[in-house]
Design an enzyme around this catalytic site. Structure first.
Site, mmCIF file in Angstrom:
data_model
loop_
_atom_site.group_PDB
_atom_site.id
_atom_site.type_symbol
_atom_site.label_atom_id
_atom_site.label_comp_id
_atom_site.label_asym_id
_atom_site.label_seq_id
_atom_site.Cartn_x
_atom_site.Cartn_y
_atom_site.Cartn_z
ATOM 1 N NE ARG A 540 -20.168 -55.057 35.555
ATOM 2 C CZ ARG A 540 -19.385 -54.718 34.549
ATOM 3 N NH1 ARG A 540 -19.708 -53.687 33.784
ATOM 4 N NH2 ARG A 540 -18.294 -55.391 34.278
ATOM 5 C CB SER A 601 -15.699 -61.669 43.320
ATOM 6 O OG SER A 601 -16.252 -61.501 42.054
ATOM 7 C CG ASP A 655 -13.381 -61.317 41.003
ATOM 8 O OD1 ASP A 655 -12.673 -62.262 41.407
ATOM 9 O OD2 ASP A 655 -13.449 -60.214 41.580
HETATM 10 C C1 BG6 Z 1 -15.303 -55.850 37.443
HETATM 11 C C2 BG6 Z 1 -15.599 -57.312 37.277
HETATM 12 O O1 BG6 Z 1 -15.068 -55.277 36.230
HETATM 13 O O2 BG6 Z 1 -14.175 -55.731 38.270
HETATM 14 C C3 BG6 Z 1 -15.887 -57.899 38.640
HETATM 15 O O3 BG6 Z 1 -16.699 -57.505 36.426
HETATM 16 C C4 BG6 Z 1 -14.741 -57.680 39.540
HETATM 17 O O4 BG6 Z 1 -16.153 -59.270 38.510
HETATM 18 C C5 BG6 Z 1 -14.414 -56.217 39.582
HETATM 19 O O5 BG6 Z 1 -15.037 -58.168 40.839
HETATM 20 C C6 BG6 Z 1 -13.221 -55.930 40.418
HETATM 21 O O6 BG6 Z 1 -13.001 -54.548 40.536
HETATM 22 P P1 BG6 Z 1 -13.579 -53.649 41.680
HETATM 23 O O7 BG6 Z 1 -12.708 -52.449 41.658
HETATM 24 O O8 BG6 Z 1 -14.987 -53.362 41.359
HETATM 25 O O9 BG6 Z 1 -13.435 -54.444 42.952
HETATM 26 C C1 GLC Z 2 -11.319 -61.211 47.342
HETATM 27 C C2 GLC Z 2 -12.028 -62.516 47.114
HETATM 28 C C3 GLC Z 2 -11.611 -63.105 45.810
HETATM 29 C C4 GLC Z 2 -11.766 -62.109 44.712
HETATM 30 C C5 GLC Z 2 -11.026 -60.846 45.039
HETATM 31 C C6 GLC Z 2 -11.187 -59.791 43.973
HETATM 32 O O1 GLC Z 2 -9.985 -61.505 47.515
HETATM 33 O O2 GLC Z 2 -11.767 -63.391 48.173
HETATM 34 O O3 GLC Z 2 -12.391 -64.249 45.553
HETATM 35 O O4 GLC Z 2 -11.310 -62.641 43.529
HETATM 36 O O5 GLC Z 2 -11.477 -60.350 46.251
HETATM 37 O O6 GLC Z 2 -12.480 -59.365 43.823
#
Ligand code: BG6
Ligand code: GLC
Ligand code: BG6
Ligand code: GLC
Length: 918
Positions: A540, A601, A655
């Site tokens: 995003r 992340s 994240d």
């Molecule tokens: C989003 C965050 O809303 O959720 C991201 O902006 C995050 O940073 C993500 O990694 C995690 O959720 P998912 O289900 O997309 O892995």
């Molecule tokens: C994985 C990544 C970690 C992140 C998580 C959630 O565990 O290693 O950094 O926060 O996924 O997205």
């Protein structure tokens, strides 16, 4: 003169034609086709009434669901004891069903013994009757040398109306026919039998199924003829059952497939629906019965009453002087002196008249030849009415089945049993003929159940036994995912040890990565920032504006194709630069050099807030040449290569950290960030003095007292400390992942893997023949078919099984409704365990914070994000409940992040900027 005599002789003969006077006398019993069609329509309406939830309580025809869902398919097997109670004979049997052999080749072997039931037991107490039944069973075991060392499964045919909460329970609605027993109405007959078997002692018997004789007959005949979907009894009593669509049976949950419904049609007319066809003889039979006012239809049809109807008619005609010159004998006045066997004998093809004379003589009557013809005709009219009424009822059932299936030329088989049908010489032919006349388009085959109902009952029991053993195996597989308190405590303490170890040194499985974010936002942040967010389901790009404690956001979502996720690092970062370029174009900001926060992340070893080297990829990313590299530099270089725009990347963050910051902007108590999405992770504010490894590393001395730590808890267990709870299915998922042996906790708890675990379980259950008829399809072998969104949909409580089935079909998995139930259970077990594990991990974190702060109670908020938390119907609830139980001294509030971690990234960028400007 002679001619005159002859004419008057013939004339007098004509006047005296004995059948004519009977026809006139029994006019009301001679039903024409239009009347039968009318009766058939009335019965059809009664069936609907009995099936519907609103009207069933008031319906005379009860339409009782039986829990028998399929006719035999040849896969049934086993050896069963059987009891057959309620017809003219009580029998104990041994039935052996051999798999895939078929009856003609000796697939079913039966041995039986008839045990008479003393008359007084028909009207005694329930315990007496069942003790007799149990003693007979015991005698049978003894006589047949059936060993007592092992448990014997038993099938019970009990031919009275019962409500079935399940296949092995039957609540007696009422007694009928020649039984009127005290103390069982409304009670479970199976339980009563079980107790009396217990009283008899020395028998180890498991009652697997109880069915009525119609159902058992349908199953008996269905073993040979797969089209047999109706069971009919014309014996001591009369009744019929048929396979109804489940969606029409209001009293049973589920909307797909079929279930056998025991119509209990004997009660048709008990509410007056047949009053226009009831004769004075029917009324007399009813009045003298054990159950006056009940079983109206049965009393016009079945063997228990046919002889009596004939007797009453003959008696009345004699009294009126229409027979025997008006003479009546005491025997003729006596109830039961003409039996159904007599009726059958009187209608025998050649000997009928002879038999009639003998029967009447036996009643101390002196019949003339005309009397014999007349009485024989009475018998014919009474038994003809019986078969006509059965035909009308059957026509209604067949019409209904045709309507259900939406076909006109229905082909169907009716399985029939009962002494009337079996021993009355004309009955079957007459019945078949009338049914075919009433339903000319329907191709009906009638099959006589040669071997009685016990074979069918044993088949039902065999299916029940197979299902029970399958159920046990499924339960065993699912029990691997059940965690008890002790196991959850273990996970909590392993997590605590992991947190402590990670704070001390590098290389621990729980990495505990410093974020260089020292405090949560205070609301003074202002300005315009760009936020980039890589690592969840999507990439995003976002523009965030902070002004007077308010923020505005604009964003665009970009997918990352698999080939980019798993290509080279340069390709990945070039792709990100292209997406950012597109976003700036879209926002008209290409010329501005905006300060940016980068949510990345994955585990990054940071030495400052704007720099970090990727420790290792997780969650299916494996772009080359990135691990060990500074990802901020890689992004900067990609932007430089593109040479279309510039960015000032001031912060790099995980994240979890972005989520915590974003939620803390709303709630100052938020000091933990959690992701339950594609991956699983948590960060929290740790006291600087506890982060021993930083002190060693960089010798930071600051006025700040805390720093946010990205735990990377997904790595818990990489040192094998969770092996005790890891199932073979988890091991399989791990082996086939891109990072075997790594992220073991994450692989038990996050959206990326739950579907895979489910798939491994389904694969195993299917291979063991417990699902999808043992058919392992290519789809099932395809990794990744179960995305988190499907798990969430399948587990939704609002979804009917039919919808679950259509989701599975969409995924290419075709199964029965029962398969859908199992799939839903598997999903439930896997996702529940995930939520509990996260709860145990969270409990370790909050208790650590509480203890570090030396608090009796801690009140804290967790900012949460991720599809599993937000979209799964039960995950968040189970998570909360687990934290409550595992950390009873902490009040933990969960605050879902509204705008993703991007806002948090922008907030950190704002803080950094403000500091730089100071
Ligand atoms: C989003 C965050 O809303 O959720 C991201 O902006 C995050 O940073 C993500 O990694 C995690 O959720 P998912 O289900 O997309 O892995
Ligand atoms: C994985 C990544 C970690 C992140 C998580 C959630 O565990 O290693 O950094 O926060 O996924 O997205
Ligand atoms: C027998 C079945 O053949 O027929 C019984 O085994 C059933 O279960 C009976 O009740 C019905 O006929 P009747 O004439 O014995 O009542
Ligand atoms: C009676 C019973 C019914 C049984 C029938 C034939 O009508 O109520 O359950 O099927 O007799 O035996």
């Amino acid at each position: 003169m002679l001619a005159v005599h002859l004419v008057s002789f013939f004339f007098s003969k004509l006047q005296e034609d004995p059948t004519k006077k009977v026809d006139r006398f029994l006019h009301a019993m001679r039903l024409q086709d239009d009347q039968l069609i009318d009766i058939s329509k009335r019965f059809l309406a009664e069936m609907k009434k009995g099936l519907s939830a609103e009207s069933t309580a008031a319906a005379a025809v009860k339409m009782l669901p039986t829990h028998v869902r399929s006719t035999p398919d040849g896969s049934e097997k086993g050896q069963f004891l059987a009891l057959d109670l309620g017809g003219s004979k009580f029998k104990v049997l041994r039935v052996k069903v051999r798999e895939d052999v078929g009856i003609r080749k000796g697939g079913v072997e039966m041995e039986e013994k008839i045990y008479p039931i003393p008359k007084e037991l028909h009207v005694g107490r329930a315990a007496e009757l069942f003790d007799h039944v149990s003693e007979s069973l015991k005698d049978f075991l003894h006589e047949k040398n059936i060993g007592l060392e092992k448990r014997h499964p038993l099938a019970f045919t009990f031919s009275f109306p019962c409500e079935h909460p399940s296949l092995d329970q039957g609540l007696l609605v009422s007694w009928c026919k020649n039984y009127k027993i005290r103390g069982l109405q409304g009670k479970d007959v199976v339980q009563a039998l079980r107790q009396s078997i217990g009283r008899a002692g020395d028998m180890d018997v498991e009652i697997l199924a109880m069915v009525g004789d119609t159902v058992a007959t349908m199953m008996t005949c269905g073993f040979d003829d797969q089209c047999c979907e109706v069971g009919l009894i014309i014996g001591t009593g009369t009744n019929a059952c048929y396979m109804e669509e489940l969606r029409h049976i209001d009293l049973v949950e589920g909307d797909e497939g079929r279930m056998c419904v025991n119509t209990e049609w004997g009660a048709f007319g008990d509410d007056g629906a047949l009053d226009d066809h009831i004769t004075e003889f029917d009324r007399d039979v009813d009045a003298a019965s054990l159950n006056p006012g009940k079983q109206t239809f049965e009393k016009m049809i079945s063997g228990m009453y046919l002889g009596e109807l004939v007797r009453l008619v003959v008696l009345k005609m004699a009294k009126l002087g229409l027979l025997f010159d008006g003479r009546v004998s005491d025997a003729l006045r006596t109830k039961g002196k003409i039996t159904t066997a007599d009726v059958a004998a009187m209608e025998e093809y050649r000997n009928g008249l002879n038999n009639t004379r003998n029967i009447l003589a036996h009643l101390h009557l002196d019949p003339s030849p005309d009397d014999c013809i007349a009485v024989q005709h009475v018998s014919t009219i009474v038994s003809f009415r019986s078969s006509n009424l059965v035909a009308a009822g059957l026509a209604a059932i067949l019409t209904r089945i045709g309507q259900n299936r939406n076909v006109r030329g229905l082909r169907i088989t009716v399985g029939v049993d009962g002494t009337v049908y079996k021993t009355h010489p004309q009955y079957p032919k007459r019945l078949h003929k009338v049914v075919r006349r009433l339903l000319p388009e329907c191709q009906v085959r009638f099959v006589l159940s040669e071997s009685g109902s016990s074979k069918g009952a044993a088949l039902v029991a065999a299916v029940a036994q197979r299902l029970t053993s399958q159920r046990r195996k499924v339960d065993e597989a699912l029990s691997l995912f059940t965690l008890n308190q002790q196991q959850l405590q273990l996970v909590k303490s392993r997590m605590r040890e992991g947190l402590e170890a990670g704070l001390k040194s590098k290389g621990s499985s729980v990495k505990m990565l410093p974020s260089f974010v020292y405090h949560t936002p205070d609301g003074t942040e202002y300005g315009k920032f760009l936020a980039l967010d890589l690592g969840g389901t999507n990439f995003r790009a976002m523009l965030v504006r902070f002004k007077r404690q308010k923020s505005r956001l604009y964003h665009k979502i970009y997918t990352i194709p698999l080939e980019i996720m798993q290509g080279t690092g340069e390709e990945l970062f070039d792709h990100l630069a292209q997406c950012v370029c597109d976003f700036l174009d879209y926002m008209g900001l290409k010329k501005a050099r905006l300060p940016a926060g980068f949510t990345f992340s994955f585990p990054c070893e940071q030495s400052g807030v704007d720099t970090g080297t990727l420790v290792s990829w997780t969650k299916g990313f494996k772009a080359t040449d990135c691990e060990g590299q500074d990802v901020v530099s890689m992004l900067r270089e990609a932007i430089k290569r593109r040479n279309e725009f510039d960015l000032d990347i001031v912060a790099l963050l995980n994240d979890t950290v972005g989520t915590m910051m974003s939620c803390a902007y709303e709630d100052p108590q938020c000091e933990i960030g959690m992701i339950a999405g594609t991956g699983s992770n948590l960060c929290y504010m740790e006291q600087l003095k506890n982060i021993e490894k930083i002190k060693e590393d960089s010798g930071i001395t600051r006025t700040d007292t805390e720093m946010c730590i990205n735990t990377e808890w997904g790595g818990l267990g990489d040192d094998r400390c969770l092996d005790e709870i890891i199932t073979p299915y988890d091991a399989e998922v791990d082996i086939h992942s891109v990072n075997p042996g790594k992220q073991r906790f994450e692989k038990l708890t996050s959206g990326m893997y739950l579907g895979e675990i489910v798939r491994q379980v389904l694969l195993d259950l299917t291979r063991r023949g417990l699902l999808f008829k043992g058919n392992v399809t290519e789809t099932l072998k395809t990794p990744g078919i179960f995305e988190t969104k499907y798990l969430s949909q399948i587990e939704s409580d609002r979804l009917a099984l039919l919808q679950v089935r259509s989701i599975l079909q969409h995924l290419g998995l075709r199964g029965t409704c029962d398969d859908s139930i199992v799939v839903k259970e598997v999903c439930g077990a896997v996702s529940r365990r995930a939520a509990q594990l996260c709860g145990a991990g969270m409990a370790a974190v909050v208790d650590k914070i509480r203890e570090d702060r030396r608090l009796e109670r801690l009140s804290i908020t967790v900012g949460v994000d991720g599809a599993l938390y937000k979209l799964h119907p039960h995950f968040s609830q189970v998570l909360k409940e687990t934290v409550k139980v595992m950390a009873p001294q902490c009040d933990v509030t969960f605050l879902p992040s509204e705008e993703g971690s991007g806002k948090g990234a922008a907030l950190i960028a704002a803080v950094v900027r403000q500091k730089q400007e100071m």
